[in-house]
Design an enzyme around this catalytic site. Structure first.
Site, mmCIF file in Angstrom:
data_model
loop_
_atom_site.group_PDB
_atom_site.id
_atom_site.type_symbol
_atom_site.label_atom_id
_atom_site.label_comp_id
_atom_site.label_asym_id
_atom_site.label_seq_id
_atom_site.Cartn_x
_atom_site.Cartn_y
_atom_site.Cartn_z
ATOM 1 N N GLY A 17 4.280 -2.769 -0.149
ATOM 2 C CA GLY A 17 4.329 -3.679 -1.300
ATOM 3 C C GLY A 17 4.111 -2.935 -2.602
ATOM 4 C CE LYS A 18 -2.173 -0.545 -3.282
ATOM 5 N NZ LYS A 18 -3.164 0.524 -3.160
ATOM 6 C CG ASP A 74 -8.699 1.801 -4.833
ATOM 7 O OD1 ASP A 74 -8.250 1.904 -3.675
ATOM 8 O OD2 ASP A 74 -9.780 1.233 -5.090
ATOM 9 C CB SER A 75 -4.946 -2.428 -6.704
ATOM 10 O OG SER A 75 -4.194 -2.181 -5.536
ATOM 11 C CG PHE A 155 1.776 -6.565 -1.377
ATOM 12 C CD1 PHE A 155 2.488 -6.439 -2.544
ATOM 13 C CD2 PHE A 155 0.515 -5.968 -1.301
ATOM 14 C CE1 PHE A 155 1.971 -5.731 -3.638
ATOM 15 C CE2 PHE A 155 -0.012 -5.258 -2.374
ATOM 16 C CZ PHE A 155 0.724 -5.139 -3.549
ATOM 17 C CE1 TYR A 157 -7.609 -11.126 0.282
ATOM 18 C CE2 TYR A 157 -6.781 -8.943 -0.308
ATOM 19 C CZ TYR A 157 -7.663 -9.741 0.402
ATOM 20 O OH TYR A 157 -8.597 -9.164 1.225
ATOM 21 C CG ASP A 158 1.207 -10.918 -4.380
ATOM 22 O OD1 ASP A 158 0.312 -10.647 -5.203
ATOM 23 O OD2 ASP A 158 2.191 -10.178 -4.186
HETATM 24 P P1 IMP Z 1 -6.071 -0.202 -1.592
HETATM 25 O O1 IMP Z 1 -5.822 -0.021 -3.059
HETATM 26 O O2 IMP Z 1 -5.168 0.627 -0.761
HETATM 27 O O3 IMP Z 1 -7.523 -0.085 -1.258
HETATM 28 O O4 IMP Z 1 -5.618 -1.664 -1.220
HETATM 29 C C1 IMP Z 1 -5.648 -2.694 -2.147
HETATM 30 C C2 IMP Z 1 -5.512 -4.025 -1.455
HETATM 31 O O5 IMP Z 1 -5.729 -5.019 -2.463
HETATM 32 C C3 IMP Z 1 -4.129 -4.295 -0.914
HETATM 33 O O6 IMP Z 1 -3.987 -3.988 0.435
HETATM 34 C C4 IMP Z 1 -4.021 -5.795 -1.107
HETATM 35 O O7 IMP Z 1 -4.698 -6.415 -0.078
HETATM 36 C C5 IMP Z 1 -4.814 -6.066 -2.356
HETATM 37 N N1 IMP Z 1 -3.934 -6.051 -3.515
HETATM 38 C C6 IMP Z 1 -3.861 -5.092 -4.481
HETATM 39 N N2 IMP Z 1 -2.882 -5.391 -5.349
HETATM 40 C C7 IMP Z 1 -2.315 -6.529 -4.903
HETATM 41 C C8 IMP Z 1 -1.224 -7.307 -5.372
HETATM 42 O O8 IMP Z 1 -0.527 -6.997 -6.346
HETATM 43 N N3 IMP Z 1 -0.968 -8.416 -4.658
HETATM 44 C C9 IMP Z 1 -1.680 -8.790 -3.572
HETATM 45 N N4 IMP Z 1 -2.666 -8.096 -3.080
HETATM 46 C C10 IMP Z 1 -3.001 -6.963 -3.746
#
Ligand code: IMP
Length: 197
Positions: A17-18, A74-75, A155, A157-158
């Protein structure tokens, strides 16, 4: 389009998704994006306790392995009623099977009957260059949690996040609609500005 990004960047993420969102953001720019899968990048353990720390950790780790400019994201979702949880643990709440139906239900269950449904999506981007130069940029979007999940796009939590000023979730708004508000796009624009300095 002219820009100050390196001509080739390794995107240190295995999250499809990212990766898709970054490909759209870099579209039309003269930058070749190399996926983490293409260079067989292992995923490091996220041991830091901030988005900034984990973004830098992932970008540094990728740069050490590839000796190329590396971009990491990281998000996560920070829910007011849960004191910012799941936050940096957003991916981990879905467990090893990446079960986001379960993670979204947990968010809703944990909020319970708290009337504050406010939340933010946060994205921190780290770009690390082989010469050790590092850039870090953050983007956020405010909104509300809704449950049950709605929409089929996006993807994570959208499907439970409604950005402020909209009535549809990110997953209902789809690509163009999400990009208008996206924390990731905001962080990307902030990074672009840092590089222009
Ligand atoms: P990480 O940055 O790999 O630790 O994962 C971040 C997680 O935050 C993702 O797997 C999603 O569950 C959630 N997340 C981050 N950005 C979004 C987004 O744009 N939409 C939905 N979920 C997000």
């Amino acid at each position: 389009m002219n820009n100050n990004f390196p001509k080739k960047i390794v995107l240190a993420s295995h999250n499809k998704g990212k990766v898709a969102e970054f490909q759209d953001m870099f579209a039309g720019m003269d930058v070749k994006i190399i996926g983490a899968d293409a260079v067989g990048l292992p995923e490091p353990e996220e041991t830091e306790d901030t988005f900034e720390g984990n973004a830098l950790l992932k970008a540094r780790h990728a740069c050490e392995i590839t000796a190329m400019p590396c971009l990491a994201d990281d998000s996560g979702l920070a829910v007011n009623a849960l004191d910012g949880a799941p936050g940096i643990y957003s991916a981990r709440w879905a467990g090893p099977n990446k079960d986001f139906a379960m993670a979204m239900k947990k968010v809703s269950d944990d909020i319970g009957d708290n009337s504050d449904k406010g939340a933010q999506f946060v994205a921190v981007l780290a770009l690390v260059m082989p010469d050790g130069t590092e850039y870090v940029a953050r983007g956020e979007v405010d909104g509300d949690i809704t449950y049950p999940p709605r929409g089929a796009h996006g993807f994570g939590y959208d499907p439970i996040f409604v950005p402020s000023g909209e009535s549809q979730t990110f997953a209902e708004l789809g690509k163009g609609g999400k990009e208008k508000h996206s924390h990731r796009k905001r962080a990307f624009l902030a990074l672009k500005q840092l590089l222009a300095k």
